[in-house]
Design a protein around this motif. Structure first.
Motif, PDB file in Angstrom:
ATOM      1  N   LEU A 220       2.820  -4.053  14.836  1.00  0.00           N
ATOM      2  CA  LEU A 220       4.146  -3.506  15.108  1.00  0.00           C
ATOM      3  C   LEU A 220       4.706  -2.815  13.865  1.00  0.00           C
ATOM      4  O   LEU A 220       4.468  -3.265  12.741  1.00  0.00           O
ATOM      5  N   VAL A 221       5.476  -1.754  14.072  1.00  0.00           N
ATOM      6  CA  VAL A 221       6.164  -1.104  12.963  1.00  0.00           C
ATOM      7  C   VAL A 221       7.005  -2.151  12.240  1.00  0.00           C
ATOM      8  O   VAL A 221       7.638  -2.991  12.871  1.00  0.00           O
ATOM      9  N   GLY A 222       6.981  -2.100  10.925  1.00  0.00           N
ATOM     10  CA  GLY A 222       7.667  -3.103  10.124  1.00  0.00           C
ATOM     11  C   GLY A 222       6.746  -4.253   9.760  1.00  0.00           C
ATOM     12  O   GLY A 222       7.081  -5.091   8.934  1.00  0.00           O
ATOM     13  N   GLY A 223       5.566  -4.261  10.373  1.00  0.00           N
ATOM     14  CA  GLY A 223       4.560  -5.277  10.087  1.00  0.00           C
ATOM     15  C   GLY A 223       3.167  -4.684  10.031  1.00  0.00           C
ATOM     16  O   GLY A 223       2.170  -5.391  10.178  1.00  0.00           O
ATOM     17  N   ILE A 224       3.091  -3.369   9.828  1.00  0.00           N
ATOM     18  CA  ILE A 224       1.785  -2.716   9.777  1.00  0.00           C
ATOM     19  C   ILE A 224       1.128  -3.014   8.432  1.00  0.00           C
ATOM     20  O   ILE A 224       1.642  -2.647   7.388  1.00  0.00           O
ATOM     21  N   SER A 225       0.009  -3.691   8.515  1.00  0.00           N
ATOM     22  CA  SER A 225      -0.766  -3.987   7.314  1.00  0.00           C
ATOM     23  C   SER A 225      -1.856  -2.920   7.183  1.00  0.00           C
ATOM     24  O   SER A 225      -2.379  -2.443   8.187  1.00  0.00           O
ATOM     25  N   PRO A 226      -2.223  -2.579   5.942  1.00  0.00           N
ATOM     26  CA  PRO A 226      -3.344  -1.653   5.771  1.00  0.00           C
ATOM     27  C   PRO A 226      -4.673  -2.356   6.044  1.00  0.00           C
ATOM     28  O   PRO A 226      -5.695  -1.706   6.249  1.00  0.00           O
ATOM     29  N   LEU A 227      -4.646  -3.678   6.079  1.00  0.00           N
ATOM     30  CA  LEU A 227      -5.853  -4.485   6.272  1.00  0.00           C
ATOM     31  C   LEU A 227      -5.990  -4.927   7.720  1.00  0.00           C
ATOM     32  O   LEU A 227      -4.999  -5.243   8.373  1.00  0.00           O
ATOM     33  N   GLY A 228      -7.218  -4.978   8.207  1.00  0.00           N
ATOM     34  CA  GLY A 228      -7.466  -5.524   9.535  1.00  0.00           C
ATOM     35  C   GLY A 228      -6.984  -4.658  10.674  1.00  0.00           C
ATOM     36  O   GLY A 228      -6.742  -5.163  11.769  1.00  0.00           O
ATOM     37  N   GLN A 229      -6.849  -3.363  10.435  1.00  0.00           N
ATOM     38  CA  GLN A 229      -6.446  -2.465  11.514  1.00  0.00           C
ATOM     39  C   GLN A 229      -7.599  -2.315  12.500  1.00  0.00           C
ATOM     40  O   GLN A 229      -8.746  -2.599  12.177  1.00  0.00           O
ATOM     41  N   LYS A 230      -7.293  -1.848  13.700  1.00  0.00           N
ATOM     42  CA  LYS A 230      -8.318  -1.677  14.734  1.00  0.00           C
ATOM     43  C   LYS A 230      -9.462  -0.807  14.225  1.00  0.00           C
ATOM     44  O   LYS A 230     -10.622  -1.048  14.536  1.00  0.00           O
ATOM     45  N   GLN A 231      -9.126   0.234  13.474  1.00  0.00           N
ATOM     46  CA  GLN A 231     -10.144   1.059  12.818  1.00  0.00           C
ATOM     47  C   GLN A 231      -9.649   1.398  11.434  1.00  0.00           C
ATOM     48  O   GLN A 231      -8.450   1.586  11.235  1.00  0.00           O
ATOM     49  N   GLN A 232     -10.563   1.417  10.484  1.00  0.00           N
ATOM     50  CA  GLN A 232     -10.144   1.704   9.113  1.00  0.00           C
ATOM     51  C   GLN A 232      -9.917   3.201   8.959  1.00  0.00           C
ATOM     52  O   GLN A 232     -10.783   4.009   9.264  1.00  0.00           O
ATOM     53  N   LEU A 233      -8.717   3.550   8.513  1.00  0.00           N
ATOM     54  CA  LEU A 233      -8.334   4.947   8.323  1.00  0.00           C
ATOM     55  C   LEU A 233      -8.444   5.297   6.844  1.00  0.00           C
ATOM     56  O   LEU A 233      -8.330   4.428   5.985  1.00  0.00           O
ATOM     57  N   PRO A 234      -8.625   6.594   6.533  1.00  0.00           N
ATOM     58  CA  PRO A 234      -8.575   6.996   5.120  1.00  0.00           C
ATOM     59  C   PRO A 234      -7.243   6.527   4.538  1.00  0.00           C
ATOM     60  O   PRO A 234      -6.208   6.622   5.199  1.00  0.00           O
ATOM     61  N   THR A 235      -7.283   6.008   3.323  1.00  0.00           N
ATOM     62  CA  THR A 235      -6.097   5.385   2.745  1.00  0.00           C
ATOM     63  C   THR A 235      -5.800   5.899   1.350  1.00  0.00           C
ATOM     64  O   THR A 235      -6.690   5.993   0.511  1.00  0.00           O
ATOM     65  N   LEU A 236      -4.516   6.221   1.129  1.00  0.00           N
ATOM     66  CA  LEU A 236      -4.014   6.581  -0.188  1.00  0.00           C
ATOM     67  C   LEU A 236      -3.061   5.494  -0.639  1.00  0.00           C
ATOM     68  O   LEU A 236      -2.227   5.041   0.145  1.00  0.00           O
ATOM     69  N   ILE A 237      -3.187   5.086  -1.888  1.00  0.00           N
ATOM     70  CA  ILE A 237      -2.254   4.124  -2.480  1.00  0.00           C
ATOM     71  C   ILE A 237      -1.636   4.799  -3.687  1.00  0.00           C
ATOM     72  O   ILE A 237      -2.361   5.366  -4.523  1.00  0.00           O
ATOM     73  N   ASP A 238      -0.308   4.770  -3.768  1.00  0.00           N
ATOM     74  CA  ASP A 238       0.346   5.422  -4.898  1.00  0.00           C
ATOM     75  C   ASP A 238      -0.142   4.830  -6.217  1.00  0.00           C
ATOM     76  O   ASP A 238      -0.300   3.622  -6.363  1.00  0.00           O
ATOM     77  N   LEU A 239      -0.352   5.724  -7.154  1.00  0.00           N
ATOM     78  CA  LEU A 239      -0.874   5.389  -8.475  1.00  0.00           C
ATOM     79  C   LEU A 239      -0.058   4.316  -9.188  1.00  0.00           C
ATOM     80  O   LEU A 239      -0.589   3.573 -10.015  1.00  0.00           O
ATOM     81  N   SER A 240       1.208   4.204  -8.853  1.00  0.00           N
ATOM     82  CA  SER A 240       2.064   3.216  -9.514  1.00  0.00           C
ATOM     83  C   SER A 240       1.581   1.781  -9.288  1.00  0.00           C
ATOM     84  O   SER A 240       1.942   0.872 -10.043  1.00  0.00           O
ATOM     85  N   ALA A 241       0.740   1.557  -8.286  1.00  0.00           N
ATOM     86  CA  ALA A 241       0.214   0.211  -8.020  1.00  0.00           C
ATOM     87  C   ALA A 241      -0.549  -0.326  -9.227  1.00  0.00           C
ATOM     88  O   ALA A 241      -0.562  -1.536  -9.474  1.00  0.00           O
ATOM     89  N   LYS A 242      -1.148   0.574  -9.998  1.00  0.00           N
ATOM     90  CA  LYS A 242      -1.940   0.155 -11.161  1.00  0.00           C
ATOM     91  C   LYS A 242      -1.099  -0.522 -12.238  1.00  0.00           C
ATOM     92  O   LYS A 242      -1.636  -1.229 -13.088  1.00  0.00           O
ATOM     93  N   GLN A 243       0.209  -0.321 -12.211  1.00  0.00           N
ATOM     94  CA  GLN A 243       1.099  -0.910 -13.222  1.00  0.00           C
ATOM     95  C   GLN A 243       1.306  -2.407 -13.007  1.00  0.00           C
ATOM     96  O   GLN A 243       1.863  -3.075 -13.867  1.00  0.00           O
ATOM     97  N   HIS A 244       0.873  -2.924 -11.871  1.00  0.00           N
ATOM     98  CA  HIS A 244       1.173  -4.306 -11.507  1.00  0.00           C
ATOM     99  C   HIS A 244      -0.087  -5.171 -11.467  1.00  0.00           C
ATOM    100  O   HIS A 244      -1.142  -4.708 -11.059  1.00  0.00           O
ATOM    101  N   THR A 245       0.070  -6.420 -11.850  1.00  0.00           N
ATOM    102  CA  THR A 245      -1.019  -7.378 -11.733  1.00  0.00           C
ATOM    103  C   THR A 245      -1.265  -7.674 -10.257  1.00  0.00           C
ATOM    104  O   THR A 245      -2.405  -7.768  -9.814  1.00  0.00           O
TER     105      THR A 245
END
Length: 161
Positions: free
Chosen positions: A103-128
């Motif tokens: 459901l919208v508001g609970g969409i996880s990038p993991l475990g989707q029905k099919q894996q889609l091409p994924t972009l993650i913003d570069l800022s994620a690298k700043q965090h442990t």
């Protein structure tokens, strides 16, 4: 639990689950997560990532995932360039739910029905660790950014406006 958590367990990836009571009247799911996550975690908005489903070049059959901090906005041009297409648009919410199984508001990038091409913003690298939807409203997964990149075979690129 959810397909996202089942996948992480299957892959033996280190992660933590954080739950809170979702307010049914709340539609700003990212802000709600920040407000309701345990204060002792010292979570900032920059660590909590939203999952957006986008359609490529107006084609509802060509979709991708864009992940960015909840307090930022997707730069459609940067994301389109990273996905090698002329333009992208946010996918229709009903289509996003149908394609991902969440459901919208609970969409996880993991475990989707099919894996889609994924972009993650570069800022994620700043965090442990970063926080992503666990597959339902009120459920967050805390995970190392590099683990998420590896699982999803995602591209880390600048996609925020």
């Amino acid at each position: 639990m959810t397909p996202a958590i089942d996948l992480l367990k299957k892959l033996k990836i280190k992660f933590n689950i954080h739950q809170y009571k979702h307010d049914l009247n709340q539609t700003n799911y990212g802000k709600e997560a920040i407000d309701k996550l345990d204060p002792s975690l010292n979570v900032t908005a920059a660590q909590v990532f939203k999952t957006l489903i986008v359609s490529l070049s107006g084609n509802n059959k060509a979709l991708a995932v864009c992940m960015l901090p909840v307090d930022t906005h997707l730069d459609l041009k940067k994301a389109a360039k990273a996905l090698n297409c002329k333009k992208i648009d946010l996918a229709d919410p009903n289509l996003a739910q149908k394609i991902t199984g969440y459901l919208v508001g609970g969409i996880s990038p993991l475990g989707q029905k099919q894996q889609l091409p994924t972009l993650i913003d570069l800022s994620a690298k700043q965090h442990t660790t970063m926080f992503i939807s666990g597959g339902r409203r009120g459920l967050e997964i805390e995970i190392a950014p590099q683990d998420l990149v590896d699982i999803l075979q995602a591209k880390l690129v600048e996609i925020i406006a």
